[in-house]
Design an enzyme around this catalytic site. Structure first.
Site, mmCIF file in Angstrom:
data_model
loop_
_atom_site.group_PDB
_atom_site.id
_atom_site.type_symbol
_atom_site.label_atom_id
_atom_site.label_comp_id
_atom_site.label_asym_id
_atom_site.label_seq_id
_atom_site.Cartn_x
_atom_site.Cartn_y
_atom_site.Cartn_z
ATOM 1 N N SER A 1 0.803 -1.230 0.000
ATOM 2 C CA SER A 1 0.000 0.000 0.000
ATOM 3 C C SER A 1 0.829 1.269 0.000
ATOM 4 C CB SER A 1 -0.943 0.026 1.202
ATOM 5 O OG SER A 1 -1.783 -1.088 1.184
ATOM 6 N N HIS B 1 0.603 4.645 4.734
ATOM 7 C CA HIS B 1 -0.101 5.267 3.611
ATOM 8 C C HIS B 1 0.345 6.714 3.414
ATOM 9 C CE1 HIS B 1 -3.724 2.279 3.341
ATOM 10 N NE2 HIS B 1 -2.550 1.676 3.267
#
Length: 187
Positions: free
Chosen positions: A121, A172
């Protein structure tokens, strides 16, 4: 598949590596924490106190479940393939891995010492960061609808990052910020 590989060799190889590692971790320990750590999951204490810096990279090839693997693979297939076409393989691989490493570093700096983190991610958020920058610096490449869609996709993914438990916020944000910053230097 052959055409995709020909047009997106780096994304294809990353997807293949992720698939191989998902199968290994599934067979070895059904995605258990122990199995993930064994194969290179990011655990800040192992980096800071035991100098296991390889985990800053190996984390990008591991996933916590089949669903996690599939979600990241779908995102990588579409976003990574598109970004690889835009940047070319050399700049794309730089964006992907530097964003992933930036993500890992922020997890080590801000995450809980013993928290185990896995996933692509952070690197994918780096690609999103690059896409976001393109909507401002190369807006003529897109129609208004595409620009709105890309910006909304980034916003939705950020909202999801903060709302859903067990998502690495630092990972993230670290990947997104690294991707945005790096994109200025490689385009």
């Amino acid at each position: 598949l052959k055409v995709y590989f020909k047009n997106h060799p780096i994304t294809s190889l990353i997807l293949l590596a992720n698939l191989i590692m998902a199968i290994i971790v599934l067979i070895d320990g059904n995605f258990s924490i122990e199995s993930l750590v064994k194969y290179g999951a990011l655990n800040p204490i192992l980096v800071t106190q035991f100098n296991e810096y390889h985990r800053l990279v190996t984390v990008m090839f591991l996933h916590g479940s089949i669903i996690h693997f599939l979600m990241n693979s779908i995102a990588l297939y579409y976003l990574g393939g598109q970004m690889e076409s835009i940047l070319g393989p050399k700049k794309y691989i730089l964006l992907y891995f530097v964003s992933g490493i930036g993500s890992s570093i922020l997890v080590v700096l801000l995450g809980a010492e013993t928290q185990v983190t896995v996933g692509a991610s952070g690197a994918i958020f780096g690609i999103l960061g690059g896409m976001l920058i393109l909507t401002y610096t190369r807006s003529r490449w897109f129609n208004e609808r595409a620009i709105r869609s890309i910006r909304q996709m980034v916003l939705i993914n950020l909202v999801i990052t903060f709302l859903i438990p067990n998502i690495s916020v630092a990972g993230h944000i670290g990947g997104l910020a690294t991707g945005i910053i790096l994109f200025y230097f490689i385009t």
